[in-house]
Design an enzyme around this catalytic site. Sequence first.
Site, PDB file in Angstrom:
ATOM      1  N   CYS A 100       0.852  -1.317  -0.108  1.00 19.41           N
ATOM      2  CA  CYS A 100       0.057   0.287  -0.004  1.00 19.41           C
ATOM      3  C   CYS A 100       0.928   1.277   0.043  1.00 19.41           C
ATOM      4  O   CYS A 100       0.666   2.194  -0.713  1.00 19.41           O
ATOM      5  CB  CYS A 100      -0.946  -0.012   1.318  1.00 19.41           C
ATOM      6  SG  CYS A 100      -1.933  -1.370   1.388  1.00 19.41           S
TER       7      CYS A 100
HETATM    8  C1  BEZ Z   1       0.546  -4.579   1.688  1.00 20.38           C
HETATM    9  O1  BEZ Z   1       0.064  -3.541   1.471  1.00 20.38           O
HETATM   10  O2  BEZ Z   1       1.806  -4.816   1.771  1.00 20.38           O
HETATM   11  C2  BEZ Z   1      -0.409  -5.572   2.445  1.00 20.38           C
HETATM   12  C3  BEZ Z   1      -1.761  -5.111   3.063  1.00 20.38           C
HETATM   13  C4  BEZ Z   1      -2.726  -6.140   3.577  1.00 20.38           C
HETATM   14  C5  BEZ Z   1      -2.120  -7.542   3.451  1.00 20.38           C
HETATM   15  C6  BEZ Z   1      -1.030  -7.703   2.686  1.00 20.38           C
HETATM   16  C7  BEZ Z   1      -0.045  -6.945   2.268  1.00 20.38           C
END
Ligand code: BEZ
Length: 211
Positions: free
Chosen positions: A45
């Site tokens: 994210c």
């Molecule tokens: C991420 O943005 O890295 C992420 C968010 C939720 C679950 C897995 C990865």
Amino acid sequence: MSVRIGDVAPDFTAPTTHGDIAFHEWLGDSWGVLFSHPKDFTPVCTTELGTVARLKPEFDKRNVKVIGLSVDPVDSHLEWEQDIAETQGTPVNFPMIGDSDRTVADLYEMIHPNANDTLTVRSVFVIGPDKKIKLSLTYPASTGRNFDELLRVIDSLQLTAKHKVATPADWKHGDDVIIGSAVTNEEAAELFPNGWTTVKPYLRVVPQPGS
Ligand code: BEZ
């Protein structure tokens, strides 16, 4: 009931990092991109929001307003934005909705219980100036989105909203396009007086109008 292409985008009022936003009013006459991410302070994210912030001039050029969302609160978004600015080289320059009570996530069905019943999946909705859904995409949490592809689709949506054409596979702005199948050859002769190439009667190719 899911939100599908052609539906009116559900309206809402929500707290964001830029203050409370009444969605339809905020969109005004612009196109819009509403995209969700699963959780603040997560790696994928972080890169996605940095990428969208870097691409903001491209969205502006296309008259597209961008707004992000997660089920974390605005205070958390604001704290996380400092990390995004530090690590991604661009401050977050668009609002992020704090959807702790899941009002917006529920309206747009951004929570997929079989993936995770507490986190939003990576949803993307493109909304036209008529407030209707033009595109919806869903990615899993483990896969970051390709926002250049989103811009490419927006180019196609904006072109095909204006001209009776469709865009072929892998089309990019400036490439040849396809004359819409509902357009007769007589009408095509008026719309495209410089002519077109008939590959098959149902596949007529013409330079992109307006390029
Ligand atoms: C991420 O943005 O890295 C992420 C968010 C939720 C679950 C897995 C990865």
